[in-house]
Scaffold this motif. Structure first.
Motif, PDB file in Angstrom:
ATOM      1  N   PRO A 165       6.495 -33.490 -38.557  1.00 26.38           N
ATOM      2  CA  PRO A 165       8.037 -33.681 -37.732  1.00 26.38           C
ATOM      3  C   PRO A 165       6.644 -34.502 -36.337  1.00 26.38           C
ATOM      4  N   LEU A 166       8.334 -35.162 -35.619  1.00 30.53           N
ATOM      5  CA  LEU A 166       7.786 -36.363 -34.431  1.00 30.53           C
ATOM      6  C   LEU A 166       6.792 -35.320 -33.200  1.00 30.53           C
ATOM      7  N   HIS A 167       7.048 -33.553 -32.702  1.00 31.17           N
ATOM      8  CA  HIS A 167       6.262 -33.219 -32.161  1.00 31.17           C
ATOM      9  C   HIS A 167       5.175 -32.791 -31.967  1.00 31.17           C
ATOM     10  N   ASP A 168       4.710 -32.810 -33.436  1.00 35.05           N
ATOM     11  CA  ASP A 168       3.294 -31.813 -33.786  1.00 35.05           C
ATOM     12  C   ASP A 168       2.258 -32.299 -33.446  1.00 35.05           C
ATOM     13  N   GLU A 169       0.982 -31.712 -32.631  1.00 32.22           N
ATOM     14  CA  GLU A 169       0.041 -32.484 -32.152  1.00 32.22           C
ATOM     15  C   GLU A 169      -0.705 -31.273 -32.801  1.00 32.22           C
ATOM     16  N   THR A 170      -0.958 -30.476 -33.849  1.00 29.18           N
ATOM     17  CA  THR A 170      -1.627 -29.324 -34.627  1.00 29.18           C
ATOM     18  C   THR A 170      -3.011 -30.414 -35.464  1.00 29.18           C
ATOM     19  N   THR A 171      -1.946 -31.526 -36.149  1.00 26.45           N
ATOM     20  CA  THR A 171      -2.662 -32.376 -36.846  1.00 26.45           C
ATOM     21  C   THR A 171      -3.401 -33.461 -36.791  1.00 26.45           C
ATOM     22  N   GLN A 172      -5.118 -34.035 -37.199  1.00 24.44           N
ATOM     23  CA  GLN A 172      -5.136 -35.550 -37.014  1.00 24.44           C
ATOM     24  C   GLN A 172      -4.259 -36.558 -36.430  1.00 24.44           C
ATOM     25  N   GLY A 173      -3.183 -36.569 -36.819  1.00 24.99           N
ATOM     26  CA  GLY A 173      -2.813 -37.741 -37.380  1.00 24.99           C
ATOM     27  C   GLY A 173      -1.523 -37.433 -35.895  1.00 24.99           C
ATOM     28  N   GLY A 174      -0.990 -36.319 -36.311  1.00 22.48           N
ATOM     29  CA  GLY A 174       0.278 -36.283 -34.567  1.00 22.48           C
ATOM     30  C   GLY A 174      -0.924 -36.551 -33.807  1.00 22.48           C
ATOM     31  N   LYS A 175      -2.150 -35.938 -33.933  1.00 27.46           N
ATOM     32  CA  LYS A 175      -2.465 -36.207 -32.194  1.00 27.46           C
ATOM     33  C   LYS A 175      -3.098 -37.366 -31.707  1.00 27.46           C
ATOM     34  N   ALA A 176      -3.340 -38.480 -32.757  1.00 29.60           N
ATOM     35  CA  ALA A 176      -3.543 -39.739 -32.324  1.00 29.60           C
ATOM     36  C   ALA A 176      -2.494 -40.069 -31.866  1.00 29.60           C
ATOM     37  N   PHE A 177      -1.245 -40.086 -32.977  1.00 29.53           N
ATOM     38  CA  PHE A 177      -0.004 -40.282 -32.518  1.00 29.53           C
ATOM     39  C   PHE A 177       0.820 -40.312 -30.727  1.00 29.53           C
ATOM     40  N   HIS A 178       0.034 -38.858 -30.516  1.00 30.29           N
ATOM     41  CA  HIS A 178       0.747 -38.797 -28.742  1.00 30.29           C
ATOM     42  C   HIS A 178       0.153 -39.411 -27.947  1.00 30.29           C
ATOM     43  N   ASP A 179      -2.054 -39.373 -28.611  1.00 28.82           N
ATOM     44  CA  ASP A 179      -2.856 -39.560 -27.806  1.00 28.82           C
ATOM     45  C   ASP A 179      -2.627 -41.104 -27.104  1.00 28.82           C
ATOM     46  N   LEU A 202      -3.117 -50.405 -51.569  1.00 32.42           N
ATOM     47  CA  LEU A 202      -2.643 -49.441 -51.360  1.00 32.42           C
ATOM     48  C   LEU A 202      -2.856 -48.314 -53.141  1.00 32.42           C
ATOM     49  N   TYR A 203      -3.311 -48.899 -54.059  1.00 34.62           N
ATOM     50  CA  TYR A 203      -3.308 -48.282 -55.465  1.00 34.62           C
ATOM     51  C   TYR A 203      -4.695 -47.426 -55.812  1.00 34.62           C
ATOM     52  N   THR A 204      -5.685 -47.919 -54.395  1.00 36.73           N
ATOM     53  CA  THR A 204      -7.067 -47.392 -54.284  1.00 36.73           C
ATOM     54  C   THR A 204      -6.264 -45.814 -53.784  1.00 36.73           C
ATOM     55  N   LEU A 205      -6.234 -45.723 -52.810  1.00 35.95           N
ATOM     56  CA  LEU A 205      -5.449 -44.700 -51.954  1.00 35.95           C
ATOM     57  C   LEU A 205      -5.252 -43.535 -52.918  1.00 35.95           C
ATOM     58  N   LYS A 206      -5.767 -41.988 -52.510  1.00 35.27           N
ATOM     59  CA  LYS A 206      -5.654 -41.460 -53.761  1.00 35.27           C
ATOM     60  C   LYS A 206      -5.115 -39.793 -52.775  1.00 35.27           C
ATOM     61  N   ASN A 207      -3.964 -39.392 -52.838  1.00 31.54           N
ATOM     62  CA  ASN A 207      -3.623 -38.181 -51.634  1.00 31.54           C
ATOM     63  C   ASN A 207      -3.925 -38.663 -50.669  1.00 31.54           C
ATOM     64  N   GLU A 208      -3.076 -39.061 -50.502  1.00 29.40           N
ATOM     65  CA  GLU A 208      -3.634 -39.534 -48.651  1.00 29.40           C
ATOM     66  C   GLU A 208      -2.673 -39.504 -48.288  1.00 29.40           C
ATOM     67  N   THR A 209      -3.489 -38.787 -46.985  1.00 34.60           N
ATOM     68  CA  THR A 209      -2.117 -37.877 -46.197  1.00 34.60           C
ATOM     69  C   THR A 209      -2.351 -38.568 -44.972  1.00 34.60           C
ATOM     70  N   LEU A 210      -2.917 -39.799 -44.398  1.00 30.99           N
ATOM     71  CA  LEU A 210      -3.005 -40.599 -42.804  1.00 30.99           C
ATOM     72  C   LEU A 210      -2.745 -39.491 -41.977  1.00 30.99           C
ATOM     73  N   GLY A 211      -4.155 -38.477 -42.383  1.00 27.26           N
ATOM     74  CA  GLY A 211      -4.668 -37.263 -40.967  1.00 27.26           C
ATOM     75  C   GLY A 211      -3.465 -36.616 -40.962  1.00 27.26           C
ATOM     76  N   GLY A 212      -2.354 -36.053 -41.677  1.00 29.94           N
ATOM     77  CA  GLY A 212      -1.493 -34.933 -41.536  1.00 29.94           C
ATOM     78  C   GLY A 212       0.191 -35.475 -41.620  1.00 29.94           C
ATOM     79  N   LEU A 213      -0.556 -37.237 -41.709  1.00 37.00           N
ATOM     80  CA  LEU A 213       0.985 -37.380 -41.234  1.00 37.00           C
ATOM     81  C   LEU A 213       2.604 -37.886 -42.375  1.00 37.00           C
ATOM     82  N   THR A 214       1.908 -37.465 -43.988  1.00 35.85           N
ATOM     83  CA  THR A 214       2.260 -38.014 -44.783  1.00 35.85           C
ATOM     84  C   THR A 214       2.484 -36.619 -46.354  1.00 35.85           C
TER      85      THR A 214
END
Length: 419
Positions: A291-305, A356-368
């Motif tokens: 969700p757009l407003h989350d900053e509790t994940t590493q990926g969400g915080k990086a986006f908002h920062d 892309l094929y080498t990425l395994k269970n990638e969440t981009l810091g909790g974004l996905t």
């Protein structure tokens, strides 16, 4: 018209990417200032397709600003494998002919090695072309048809089938059974959505039925007729499938007619201003990604920062929407693949795919949700996130981890969605 786990080392390095943004222009994909962070040399060139103007501008109009913020953030962190990156943003304005012209320019003239697809309304019309050229397409928003059917497209969130199941589940849990569906008239992806909702509800044993359906457009002066027709049909709940500001207008006009069905939503339509609309308070939302407003994940915080530092006007603008985060996610996926694949300016689309094929269970810091891509196979991620507005504040019911469908349910949902 998403997911959370601990960020891996590969995801942690995502911000170490460099990029030059060409701003969203008029008839071409050119124009704009370089944001190379002082890096020198030939850039890695990627494209970004969007319907930034036109009927969905309310949701998508701010996406080039997010790309600029990403550009400045990653370029000042050393670049992708030490190289600057150039991003060419192409706006098709929601026009089919222009969309095909834009993608050909990106591939044939700008020589991009990958394209981020941020709700290009007509991507299905050029999917075979770009696939034939071997240029991978990364979401952005994952709900267009090629994202779940074309092996050359790489979604970053739950499929539209999974999100639709989340919508049906939210209606079911609320005790409502008769849903009104008002879907956009402007985009092909809206055309069959009402039927897909009905089939998924039936296949999963839900008591939810579509009591009323209608097409709506952003240019309508009034939605009173649809409100009264839905009320007459006995609809006790409503889903408005359009840009966020259109959703607000429809809901508010229905209330003015004394009709206030429980509202439900899915990912790409959400805009930040909903938290100020009391008529949307409590709306359950099945979301494609974090969700757009989350900053509790590493990926969400990086986006908002990044927004606070480089695009402070975006969060308070009328264009602040889930699509702004989707843009960031698509670019972050490219950065992760480029790092994994040791991408350089002379690399090709095939090299990006290998990354892309080498990425395994990638969440981009909790974004996905956990992302995995297999060569030659479409990617189907059967997960969604829950989001809501409660008392004027954004919330994440159940936390920021994705809801992933059991295998047997996912099979039924995907079969029903495909028809």
């Amino acid at each position: 018209m998403h997911r959370r786990t601990t960020m891996k080392v590969s995801a942690a390095a995502l911000l170490a990417a460099a990029l030059t943004l060409t701003a969203c222009g008029s008839d071409s994909a050119g124009g704009g200032a370089a944001e190379d962070g002082g890096l020198k040399g030939t850039p890695i060139t990627i494209g970004m397709m969007c319907s930034c103007s036109g009927p969905f501008a309310a949701n998508l109009g701010g996406t080039p600003d997010v790309a600029t913020a990403w550009t400045k953030t990653v370029n000042n962190s050393g670049g992708i494998n030490g190289h600057p990156v150039k991003v060419v943003v192409a706006d098709d304005g929601g026009d089919a002919t222009k969309s095909q012209q834009m993608i050909r320019k990106l591939v044939e003239q700008d020589k991009v090695m990958a394209v981020v697809d941020e709700v290009a309304s007509y991507d299905a019309s050029w999917a075979s072309y770009v696939s034939g050229k071997g240029v991978p397409v990364l979401a952005g928003v994952s709900f267009t048809q090629p994202m779940s059917t074309n092996p050359n497209f790489f979604p970053t969130g739950g499929t539209l089938a999974a999100i639709t199941y989340g919508l049906v589940q939210n209606v079911q849990k609320s005790g409502k059974t008769k849903l009104a569906v008002l879907a956009c008239a402007e985009a092909p992806l809206c055309a069959g959505y009402t039927g897909q909702i009905s089939r998924i509800a039936k296949a999963t044993g839900s008591s939810v039925t579509v009591a009323y359906q209608s097409k709506i457009s952003a240019t309508q002066a009034s939605y009173t007729a649809q409100c009264l027709a839905a009320k007459s049909a006995g609809a006790d709940s409503m889903y408005v499938g359009h840009g966020g500001t259109v959703v607000t207008r429809v809901v508010d006009q229905c209330v003015q007619q004394g009709y206030q069905p429980t509202q439900f939503q899915v990912g790409g339509d959400v805009v930040g201003s909903w938290e100020k609309d009391r008529n949307l308070d409590g709306v359950p939302i099945a979301q494609f990604h974090l969700p757009l407003h989350d900053e509790t994940t590493q990926g969400g915080k990086a986006f908002h920062d990044a927004l606070r530092k480089y695009a402070p006007g975006v969060p308070t603008s009328s264009n602040y929407s889930e699509d702004t985060l989707s843009t960031w996610i698509g670019l972050q996926l490219f950065a992760a693949a480029a790092k994994a694949g040791k991408i350089a300016p002379t690399s090709t689309g095939a090299d990006v795919k290998k990354g892309l094929y080498t990425l395994k269970n990638e969440t981009l810091g909790g974004l996905t949700p956990p992302l995995n891509y297999v060569a030659g196979k479409p990617t189907v991620t059967n997960c969604y996130f829950n989001e809501s507005v409660e008392n004027g504040k954004w919330t994440t019911p159940g936390g920021v981890k994705p809801v992933c469908l059991p295998a047997d349910v996912a099979a039924k949902v995907n079969a029903a969605f495909a028809g």
